[in-house]
Design a protein around this motif. Sequence first.
Motif, PDB file in Angstrom:
ATOM      1  N   GLU A 213      -9.904  -7.366   1.424  1.00  0.00           N
ATOM      2  CA  GLU A 213      -9.792  -6.070   0.748  1.00  0.00           C
ATOM      3  C   GLU A 213     -11.150  -5.374   0.681  1.00  0.00           C
ATOM      4  OE1 GLU A 213      -6.053  -6.599  -2.382  1.00  0.00           O
ATOM      5  OE2 GLU A 213      -7.998  -7.428  -2.915  1.00  0.00           O
TER       6      GLU A 213
ATOM      7  N   LEU B 148     -12.282  -4.213   4.255  1.00  0.00           N
ATOM      8  CA  LEU B 148     -11.569  -3.026   4.741  1.00  0.00           C
ATOM      9  C   LEU B 148     -11.958  -1.785   3.944  1.00  0.00           C
ATOM     10  CD1 LEU B 148      -8.061  -4.591   5.455  1.00  0.00           C
ATOM     11  CD2 LEU B 148      -9.753  -3.818   7.133  1.00  0.00           C
TER      12      LEU B 148
ATOM     13  N   ALA C 266     -11.294   1.482   6.324  1.00  0.00           N
ATOM     14  CA  ALA C 266      -9.955   1.328   6.911  1.00  0.00           C
ATOM     15  C   ALA C 266      -8.872   1.400   5.830  1.00  0.00           C
ATOM     16  CB  ALA C 266      -9.863   0.023   7.681  1.00  0.00           C
ATOM     17  N   ALA C 267      -9.175   0.892   4.639  1.00  0.00           N
ATOM     18  CA  ALA C 267      -8.226   0.949   3.513  1.00  0.00           C
ATOM     19  C   ALA C 267      -9.026   0.934   2.214  1.00  0.00           C
ATOM     20  CB  ALA C 267      -7.265  -0.243   3.557  1.00  0.00           C
TER      21      ALA C 267
ATOM     22  N   GLU D 250      -6.214   3.610  -2.060  1.00  0.00           N
ATOM     23  CA  GLU D 250      -5.089   3.597  -1.109  1.00  0.00           C
ATOM     24  C   GLU D 250      -4.292   2.300  -1.235  1.00  0.00           C
ATOM     25  OE1 GLU D 250      -5.586   4.863   3.479  1.00  0.00           O
ATOM     26  OE2 GLU D 250      -7.424   4.162   2.539  1.00  0.00           O
ATOM     27  N   ALA D 251      -5.025   1.200  -1.305  1.00  0.00           N
ATOM     28  CA  ALA D 251      -4.373  -0.109  -1.365  1.00  0.00           C
ATOM     29  C   ALA D 251      -3.546  -0.231  -2.643  1.00  0.00           C
ATOM     30  CB  ALA D 251      -5.416  -1.221  -1.270  1.00  0.00           C
TER      31      ALA D 251
ATOM     32  N   MET E 285      -0.349   1.823  -2.410  1.00  0.00           N
ATOM     33  CA  MET E 285       0.633   1.176  -1.528  1.00  0.00           C
ATOM     34  C   MET E 285       1.223  -0.070  -2.195  1.00  0.00           C
ATOM     35  SD  MET E 285       2.125   1.721   1.300  1.00  0.00           S
ATOM     36  CE  MET E 285       1.153   2.772   2.381  1.00  0.00           C
ATOM     37  N   ARG E 286       0.398  -0.817  -2.937  1.00  0.00           N
ATOM     38  CA  ARG E 286       0.892  -2.004  -3.643  1.00  0.00           C
ATOM     39  C   ARG E 286       1.957  -1.596  -4.673  1.00  0.00           C
ATOM     40  NH1 ARG E 286       1.334  -4.649  -7.878  1.00  0.00           N
ATOM     41  NH2 ARG E 286       0.489  -2.872  -9.002  1.00  0.00           N
TER      42      ARG E 286
ATOM     43  N   ARG F  11       3.806   1.052  -4.594  1.00  0.00           N
ATOM     44  CA  ARG F  11       5.015   1.517  -3.901  1.00  0.00           C
ATOM     45  C   ARG F  11       5.872   0.325  -3.484  1.00  0.00           C
ATOM     46  NH1 ARG F  11       3.813   5.346   0.920  1.00  0.00           N
ATOM     47  NH2 ARG F  11       6.093   5.356   0.985  1.00  0.00           N
TER      48      ARG F  11
ATOM     49  N   LEU G 231       2.037  -8.818  -2.576  1.00  0.00           N
ATOM     50  CA  LEU G 231       2.201  -7.350  -2.529  1.00  0.00           C
ATOM     51  C   LEU G 231       0.932  -6.690  -2.008  1.00  0.00           C
ATOM     52  CD1 LEU G 231       4.031  -6.693  -5.937  1.00  0.00           C
ATOM     53  CD2 LEU G 231       5.018  -6.502  -3.643  1.00  0.00           C
TER      54      LEU G 231
ATOM     55  N   ALA H  62       0.561  -4.377   1.226  1.00  0.00           N
ATOM     56  CA  ALA H  62      -0.038  -3.045   1.130  1.00  0.00           C
ATOM     57  C   ALA H  62      -1.059  -2.839   2.252  1.00  0.00           C
ATOM     58  CB  ALA H  62      -0.687  -2.857  -0.242  1.00  0.00           C
ATOM     59  N   LEU H  63      -1.954  -3.813   2.446  1.00  0.00           N
ATOM     60  CA  LEU H  63      -2.964  -3.688   3.510  1.00  0.00           C
ATOM     61  C   LEU H  63      -2.288  -3.556   4.868  1.00  0.00           C
ATOM     62  CD1 LEU H  63      -5.701  -6.346   2.571  1.00  0.00           C
ATOM     63  CD2 LEU H  63      -5.765  -3.884   2.161  1.00  0.00           C
TER      64      LEU H  63
ATOM     65  N   ILE I 200      -0.726  -0.089   5.347  1.00  0.00           N
ATOM     66  CA  ILE I 200      -1.757   0.942   5.563  1.00  0.00           C
ATOM     67  C   ILE I 200      -2.298   0.852   6.987  1.00  0.00           C
ATOM     68  CG2 ILE I 200      -4.098   1.655   4.910  1.00  0.00           C
ATOM     69  CD1 ILE I 200      -3.384   0.692   2.026  1.00  0.00           C
TER      70      ILE I 200
ATOM     71  N   LYS J 108      -1.917   3.509  10.118  1.00  0.00           N
ATOM     72  CA  LYS J 108      -3.091   4.115  10.775  1.00  0.00           C
ATOM     73  C   LYS J 108      -3.199   3.700  12.238  1.00  0.00           C
ATOM     74  CE  LYS J 108      -5.887   4.716   6.635  1.00  0.00           C
ATOM     75  NZ  LYS J 108      -7.165   4.411   5.942  1.00  0.00           N
TER      76      LYS J 108
ATOM     77  N   LEU K  99      -3.912   0.771  13.344  1.00  0.00           N
ATOM     78  CA  LEU K  99      -5.028  -0.156  13.559  1.00  0.00           C
ATOM     79  C   LEU K  99      -4.555  -1.576  13.907  1.00  0.00           C
ATOM     80  CD1 LEU K  99      -7.386   0.951  10.642  1.00  0.00           C
ATOM     81  CD2 LEU K  99      -7.554   1.524  13.062  1.00  0.00           C
TER      82      LEU K  99
END
Lengths: 110, 204
Positions: A72, A75, A80-81, A85-86, A89-90, A92, B19, B23-24, B27, B31, B33
Amino acid sequence: MSSCPEAAAPEPVFSEPWHAQVFALTVHLNEAGRFTWSAWVERFSATLRRHGLSRELDGGEDYFRAWLETLEMFLAEEGAASPAEAEVMRSRWEAAYLSTPHGAPVRLSD
Amino acid sequence: MPHDHPDHPHALLPPDPALRVKALETILIQKGLIDPAALEEIIDTYQNRIGPQNGARVVARAWSDPEFKAALLADADPVLVELGFYGRQGEHMVVVENTALQHNMVVCTLCSCYPWPLLGIPPGWYKSDAYRARAVREPRKVLAEFGVTLPEGTSVRVWDSTAEVRYLVLPMRPEGTEDLNEEDLAALVTRDSMIGTSLAKVPS
């Protein structure tokens, strides 16, 4: 540490599916040229050292938690993340699990 | 522990780190990637196709074929590449031979560098702080806990793996195995014997 390893049942390669996923993700990013393995090892060993200062790591779940934390951060630094953002998304994914009827495939809502 | 039950109103929520990994993954896929198929392939390879049986084949061949053994000890990389056991992370492999005078043992004090193509994913104890710290400090004591007692005249050498260099121990061939073929010999070579925390099995 087991004192009699041969008597024990064979250990599964990965004890949790997410251990395999975070491992594969890292290997894939390395193979795709996002970072060198040396750069990864340097960061990962720093995380392990930091975690190991406060308690003895057993090489199981705590090992992969340190692995995930390292990925984490890596990135995030790379752009990249990002942590924001992470986290979005988690949440969601969490919402998707909580709103999907049991037995149905879990998908992100749009 | 949450348990699966048909009465659950919703899908079972995976643990928080699971989770975060999802998520990573999402993402990076969005993208462009990473390739989801490549992730599956990596998991399948390490779960089902790579393991200590690869290293055991190399050891059994080295026990049976002096020329192969000489080449393996001199420069393992080309020998292993030919067998298809090359390092995905580009690391350099060194094979260290156990003898009556020297027993070899492998550790990674940094994290958990390990010869994946030959042994698969390391066991939990190899990654533990206890092993990583003590293998260097008190190798004989650690060996004793694994049930290995060496003769007094045998010294112990501990090899510390890095991102660039990984080690495989070539254990001593057990006595009474002169008549065995490579396949039967390979069955005597355990994962731990190639890390150096055990000896090869003696045929029953």
